[in-house]
Write a protein that holds these residues in place. Sequence first.
Motif, PDB file in Angstrom:
ATOM      1  N   VAL A 115       1.032  -1.260   0.166  1.00 37.40           N
ATOM      2  CA  VAL A 115       0.128  -0.251   0.077  1.00 37.40           C
ATOM      3  C   VAL A 115       1.005   1.622  -0.251  1.00 37.40           C
ATOM      4  CG1 VAL A 115      -1.554   1.760   1.456  1.00 37.40           C
ATOM      5  CG2 VAL A 115      -1.521  -1.363   1.033  1.00 37.40           C
ATOM      6  N   TYR A 116       0.506   2.110  -0.840  1.00 36.32           N
ATOM      7  CA  TYR A 116       1.792   3.226  -1.107  1.00 36.32           C
ATOM      8  C   TYR A 116       1.043   4.894  -0.616  1.00 36.32           C
ATOM      9  CZ  TYR A 116       4.916   0.392  -4.174  1.00 36.32           C
ATOM     10  OH  TYR A 116       5.652  -0.236  -4.223  1.00 36.32           O
ATOM     11  N   PHE A 117       1.541   5.253   0.296  1.00 34.09           N
ATOM     12  CA  PHE A 117       1.007   6.310   1.144  1.00 34.09           C
ATOM     13  C   PHE A 117       1.861   7.938   0.604  1.00 34.09           C
ATOM     14  CE2 PHE A 117      -1.437   3.808   3.719  1.00 34.09           C
ATOM     15  CZ  PHE A 117      -1.085   2.640   4.047  1.00 34.09           C
ATOM     16  N   CYS A 118       1.623   8.281   0.347  1.00 35.68           N
ATOM     17  CA  CYS A 118       1.718  10.473   0.027  1.00 35.68           C
ATOM     18  C   CYS A 118       1.402  10.999   1.779  1.00 35.68           C
ATOM     19  CB  CYS A 118       1.258  10.914  -1.203  1.00 35.68           C
ATOM     20  SG  CYS A 118      -0.842  11.434  -0.935  1.00 35.68           S
ATOM     21  N   ALA A 119       2.505  11.388   1.596  1.00 35.58           N
ATOM     22  CA  ALA A 119       2.970  12.254   3.133  1.00 35.58           C
ATOM     23  C   ALA A 119       3.151  13.831   2.464  1.00 35.58           C
ATOM     24  CB  ALA A 119       3.483  11.650   3.873  1.00 35.58           C
ATOM     25  N   ALA A 120       2.867  14.670   3.648  1.00 35.76           N
ATOM     26  CA  ALA A 120       3.311  15.958   2.929  1.00 35.76           C
ATOM     27  C   ALA A 120       4.004  17.114   4.788  1.00 35.76           C
ATOM     28  CB  ALA A 120       2.019  17.029   2.967  1.00 35.76           C
ATOM     29  N   ARG A 121       5.146  17.950   4.872  1.00 36.21           N
ATOM     30  CA  ARG A 121       5.010  18.001   5.845  1.00 36.21           C
ATOM     31  C   ARG A 121       5.965  19.418   5.473  1.00 36.21           C
ATOM     32  NH1 ARG A 121      11.276  15.243   7.786  1.00 36.21           N
ATOM     33  NH2 ARG A 121      12.143  17.067   6.977  1.00 36.21           N
ATOM     34  N   ARG A 122       5.678  20.698   6.320  1.00 33.41           N
ATOM     35  CA  ARG A 122       5.856  21.633   5.909  1.00 33.41           C
ATOM     36  C   ARG A 122       7.636  21.587   5.901  1.00 33.41           C
ATOM     37  NH1 ARG A 122       2.678  26.683   6.431  1.00 33.41           N
ATOM     38  NH2 ARG A 122       4.461  27.414   5.449  1.00 33.41           N
ATOM     39  N   SER A 123       8.241  21.436   6.567  1.00 34.97           N
ATOM     40  CA  SER A 123       9.656  22.309   7.324  1.00 34.97           C
ATOM     41  C   SER A 123      10.824  20.951   5.472  1.00 34.97           C
ATOM     42  CB  SER A 123      10.344  21.839   8.513  1.00 34.97           C
ATOM     43  OG  SER A 123      11.639  21.204   8.190  1.00 34.97           O
ATOM     44  N   PHE A 124      11.503  22.280   5.218  1.00 36.39           N
ATOM     45  CA  PHE A 124      12.280  21.072   4.401  1.00 36.39           C
ATOM     46  C   PHE A 124      13.465  20.397   5.067  1.00 36.39           C
ATOM     47  CE2 PHE A 124       9.972  22.070   1.510  1.00 36.39           C
ATOM     48  CZ  PHE A 124       9.948  22.767   0.485  1.00 36.39           C
ATOM     49  N   ILE A 125      13.758  20.953   6.221  1.00 43.41           N
ATOM     50  CA  ILE A 125      15.263  20.048   6.949  1.00 43.41           C
ATOM     51  C   ILE A 125      15.229  19.033   7.441  1.00 43.41           C
ATOM     52  CG2 ILE A 125      16.248  21.039   8.951  1.00 43.41           C
ATOM     53  CD1 ILE A 125      15.645  24.053   7.854  1.00 43.41           C
TER      54      ILE A 125
END
Length: 122
Positions: free
Chosen positions: A91-101
């Motif tokens: 199962v493939y999930f996409c995810a996100a976050r604000r920080s590039f660090i």
Amino acid sequence: VQLQASGGGLVQAGGSLRLSCAASGRTFDHYLMAWFRQAPGKEREFVANIWGADRTNYADSVKGRFTISRDNSKNTVYLQMIYLKPEDTAVYFCAARRSFIGPVGTDTMDYWGKGTQVTVSS
């Protein structure tokens, strides 16, 4: 941010699929986006991520076969998968976050979408 992954399916080994992840929100280009996957009985693992315009990173197991990209005008991130193997089944999930660090991992993402099933037959 709400994420919706799509594009999974059943494919024979050696075949290809393209996954899409549509995101809500007006600042999509400010987010680091990533794909993870989880096979039956295994922990969720990192696949690829993209930040900025085109900076990418891949798990060793998919380098040269998977390509992550984004279209900020459509608030969408893609995962193009070629030369698929049975061990890519998950199962493939996409995810996100604000920080590039910082490192990208299951415990460092801010938002998750529901997964999409990819099954590769031998």
